[in-house]
Design a protein around this motif. Structure first.
Motif, short mmCIF file in Angstrom:
data_model
loop_
_atom_site.label_atom_id
_atom_site.label_comp_id
_atom_site.label_asym_id
_atom_site.label_seq_id
_atom_site.Cartn_x
_atom_site.Cartn_y
_atom_site.Cartn_z
N VAL A 54 -4.13 0.04 -10.10
CA VAL A 54 -3.00 0.68 -9.44
C VAL A 54 -3.14 0.51 -7.94
CG1 VAL A 54 -1.81 2.87 -9.06
CG2 VAL A 54 -2.76 2.34 -11.31
N PRO A 55 -2.09 0.05 -7.25
CA PRO A 55 -2.22 -0.15 -5.80
C PRO A 55 -2.58 1.14 -5.08
CG PRO A 55 -0.19 -1.16 -6.62
CD PRO A 55 -0.77 -0.35 -7.75
N VAL A 56 -3.37 0.99 -4.00
CA VAL A 56 -3.73 2.15 -3.18
C VAL A 56 -2.53 2.54 -2.34
CG1 VAL A 56 -5.26 2.98 -1.36
CG2 VAL A 56 -6.14 1.43 -3.11
N TYR A 57 -2.05 3.77 -2.55
CA TYR A 57 -0.85 4.19 -1.80
C TYR A 57 -0.73 5.70 -1.90
CZ TYR A 57 3.97 4.21 -0.10
OH TYR A 57 5.10 4.40 0.63
N ASP A 58 -1.09 6.38 -0.82
CA ASP A 58 -0.91 7.83 -0.75
C ASP A 58 0.30 8.11 0.12
OD1 ASP A 58 -3.18 8.58 -2.25
OD2 ASP A 58 -4.45 8.10 -0.54
N GLY A 96 -1.65 4.42 4.07
CA GLY A 96 -1.01 3.34 3.32
C GLY A 96 0.50 3.45 3.35
N HIS A 97 0.98 4.67 3.27
CA HIS A 97 2.42 4.93 3.35
C HIS A 97 2.98 4.47 4.69
CE1 HIS A 97 6.11 7.45 3.39
NE2 HIS A 97 5.72 7.80 4.60
N TYR A 98 2.34 4.87 5.77
CA TYR A 98 2.84 4.54 7.11
C TYR A 98 2.68 3.06 7.42
CZ TYR A 98 3.15 9.54 7.61
OH TYR A 98 3.47 10.87 7.42
N ASN A 99 1.63 2.44 6.90
CA ASN A 99 1.45 1.01 7.13
C ASN A 99 2.58 0.20 6.50
OD1 ASN A 99 -0.90 1.39 8.55
ND2 ASN A 99 -2.26 0.85 6.86
N LEU A 100 2.95 0.54 5.27
CA LEU A 100 3.98 -0.23 4.59
C LEU A 100 5.36 0.02 5.18
CD1 LEU A 100 2.96 -0.22 0.81
CD2 LEU A 100 2.72 -2.03 2.50
N ILE A 101 5.65 1.25 5.55
CA ILE A 101 6.97 1.49 6.14
C ILE A 101 7.06 0.82 7.50
CG2 ILE A 101 6.49 3.69 7.33
CD1 ILE A 101 9.65 2.64 5.35
N SER A 102 5.95 0.74 8.24
CA SER A 102 5.93 0.02 9.51
C SER A 102 6.16 -1.47 9.27
CB SER A 102 4.61 0.25 10.23
OG SER A 102 4.56 -0.50 11.43
N ALA A 103 5.50 -2.00 8.25
CA ALA A 103 5.67 -3.43 7.95
C ALA A 103 7.10 -3.73 7.52
CB ALA A 103 4.70 -3.84 6.85
N LEU A 104 7.70 -2.83 6.73
CA LEU A 104 9.09 -3.02 6.32
C LEU A 104 10.01 -3.01 7.55
CD1 LEU A 104 11.45 -3.14 4.31
CD2 LEU A 104 11.27 -0.64 4.07
N HIS A 105 9.84 -2.01 8.41
CA HIS A 105 10.72 -1.88 9.57
C HIS A 105 10.62 -3.10 10.48
CE1 HIS A 105 12.92 1.18 12.16
NE2 HIS A 105 12.85 0.11 12.92
N LYS A 106 9.40 -3.56 10.71
CA LYS A 106 9.24 -4.70 11.63
C LYS A 106 9.70 -6.00 11.00
CE LYS A 106 5.69 -2.56 14.47
NZ LYS A 106 5.88 -1.20 13.92
N SER A 107 9.60 -6.13 9.67
CA SER A 107 10.14 -7.32 9.00
C SER A 107 11.66 -7.34 9.10
CB SER A 107 9.71 -7.35 7.53
OG SER A 107 8.31 -7.38 7.40
N TYR A 153 9.58 -7.88 0.15
CA TYR A 153 8.22 -7.73 -0.37
C TYR A 153 7.67 -6.34 -0.07
CZ TYR A 153 3.14 -8.10 -0.47
OH TYR A 153 1.80 -7.86 -0.71
N TYR A 154 7.77 -5.91 1.19
CA TYR A 154 7.20 -4.61 1.53
C TYR A 154 7.97 -3.47 0.88
CZ TYR A 154 4.14 -6.96 4.80
OH TYR A 154 3.18 -7.76 5.34
N MET A 155 9.29 -3.61 0.78
CA MET A 155 10.06 -2.58 0.11
C MET A 155 9.65 -2.49 -1.37
SD MET A 155 14.17 -2.12 -0.34
CE MET A 155 14.21 -3.22 -1.75
N SER A 156 9.44 -3.64 -1.99
CA SER A 156 9.02 -3.65 -3.40
C SER A 156 7.63 -3.07 -3.56
CB SER A 156 9.07 -5.08 -3.94
OG SER A 156 10.39 -5.59 -3.90
N ARG A 157 6.73 -3.34 -2.58
CA ARG A 157 5.40 -2.73 -2.62
C ARG A 157 5.51 -1.21 -2.64
NH1 ARG A 157 1.03 -5.28 0.21
NH2 ARG A 157 0.08 -3.21 0.25
N MET A 158 6.38 -0.67 -1.83
CA MET A 158 6.53 0.78 -1.75
C MET A 158 7.10 1.34 -3.05
SD MET A 158 7.97 1.19 2.14
CE MET A 158 7.74 2.97 2.20
N LEU A 159 8.14 0.70 -3.57
CA LEU A 159 8.78 1.20 -4.79
C LEU A 159 7.84 1.07 -5.98
CD1 LEU A 159 12.40 -0.16 -4.30
CD2 LEU A 159 11.60 2.19 -4.01
#
Length: 441
Positions: free
Chosen positions: A241-245, A250-261, A272-278
């Protein structure tokens, strides 16, 4: 070596495992040279390698994902420099355990024996408990080695961080994970996998060496008659299971990556990053809130439809639910990524807020104030107001700024998308103002 050997009980110095011990325990590294994937720390030029070569450790925080070597490194450090090893876990220990550990360290110190105190999951101790380490670290009673999966900047006291080096462990790459499999095969024999399934097994570990070796042990225990292909392996084993709290880094890293992409107009990376989060269980409405914010902050009037698309996606998701509603979120994500970008609205708002704070309670000019009472009319409210619709071109060119305040330019549209047309309008209005000022109107 991965953090393969963390147990519910405090770790002990290296020793020969039992023949019937779990595979991960039997493959436990016996020296820092056995560690894989963290050579940037344990190699001759790494921070740990240099400390060991000097024969003296400083307190440190080992920060990295699960299964990357934190516990194994801590076990081996004490042995490498001849220190006494003691350990507590923030999950299972309390104040009494800490007091006992410090008392034993003081006793050992009087006998000339330095103590390395390993604290697993150190971020789980509260602020007051973390402060309790400070005097013992400062006096040299213990050399603290803390392990955490959380960003120390958020999880640990500044005072504690100032007394320890933060060493970052990387998730294990394909080479490091493959090395662990090779060690297992040296001990147990070839894995019952075709080459493609072997690659799939490595990928399924998601950088976690402990998880990988547990999967390997499951395969050996099954005594399979024939090698598995990738499809059969997928049915036989579970992916990590992916690491994601949701409230952690992990939450803030992915939303930052989504926003900057999105800002960088890369719809593929944004998806990709949106799918990682979902996939990790993020609430779809949270993702939609972030997309809606992005539509105003980074697109604005360059494409006014972006905000409409995001709000329509919210309505569609609430109407359809999961999983059908996610497609509307995907549409909004792609729209935002491919739309022309402008942060002019965002910058204008920040600048206007700054002026509002600095200028206090300046009154607007009296001619643009309503005058609902006779007194207000008598003192000039609304007098000589220029009604724009009465002007031949629908533009009066009046001055709307408070007396004594120089007109400001907060909103500066960019020559992209719809804002190109906004620029033309604003330039036309400014030309008219100059003409009317020149005429003394």
């Amino acid at each position: 070596m991965a953090d393969l050997f963390a147990e519910e009980h405090p770790p002990q110095p290296p020793s020969s495992p039992r023949a019937d011990a779990p595979l991960a325990d039997r493959l436990r590294p016996q020296s820092l040279a056995d560690i894989v994937g963290q050579e940037h720390l344990t190699g001759p030029e790494g921070a740990i390698g240099r400390m060991v070569a000097a024969g003296r450790l400083s307190s440190m925080i080992l920060w990295g994902p699960p299964g990357t070597g934190k516990t194994s490194i801590a076990r081996l450090l004490a042995d490498a420099v001849g220190m006494r090893f003691a350990a507590v876990s923030a999950v299972f220990s309390g104040v009494a355990d800490l007091k006992k550990a410090f008392a034993e360290a003081e006793t050992a110190g009087r006998a000339g024996q330095r103590t390395l105190l390993f604290v697993d999951e150190i971020h789980r101790f509260n602020r007051a408990q973390q402060d309790g380490f400070l005097p013992f670290v400062e006096r040299g009673t213990v050399t603290l080695v803390g392990a955490t999966t959380e960003n120390p900047s958020f999880a640990l006291n500044a005072a504690l961080l100032s007394r320890a080096q933060v060493l970052i462990l990387h998730r294990l790459d394909v080479h490091a994970l493959s090395c662990l499999i090779e060690r297992a095969e040296t001990l147990e024999g070839p894995l019952p996998l075709v080459p493609q399934a072997r690659e799939a097994l490595v990928a399924s570990a998601d950088g976690d060496g402990r998880f990988l070796l547990n999967q390997v042990e499951t395969l050996y225990a099954a005594h399979l008659d024939a090698p598995l292909d990738p499809a059969s392996l997928g049915s036989f084993l579970q992916r990590r299971v992916p690491v994601y709290d949701k409230d952690r880094e992990g939450h803030y890293n992915l939303i930052s990556a989504l926003h900057k992409s999105l800002r960088g107009s890369d719809p593929q990376a944004a998806l990709y990053y949106m799918s990682r989060m979902l996939t990790a269980g993020e609430e779809p409405l949270y993702v939609l809130r972030r997309l809606t914010r992005f539509a105003s902050e980074d697109i604005g009037l360059a494409d006014p439809q972006a905000l409409t698309q995001c709000l329509a996606a919210k309505d569609a998701y609430e109407f359809l639910g999961s999983p059908e509603g996610e497609l509307a979120i995907v549409q909004a994500c792609i729209y935002c990524a491919t739309a022309p970008k402008s942060n002019a609205t965002y910058v204008a708002y920040k600048a206007a807020l700054k002026s509002a704070r600095e200028t206090g309670s300046l009154m607007p000019p009296a001619n643009i104030l309503n005058a609902p009472t006779k007194l207000m009319k008598d003192i000039g409210y609304g007098e000589n107001y220029a009604y724009d619709h009465d002007a031949p071109d629908g533009f009066s060119g009046a001055d709307y700024w408070p007396e004594g305040m120089v007109p400001q330019s907060y909103y500066r549209p960019v020559p992209r998308g719809f804002e190109r047309q906004v620029i033309e309008r604003m330039e036309w209005w400014e030309k008219k103002r100059r003409e009317r000022r020149a005429k003394g109107e």
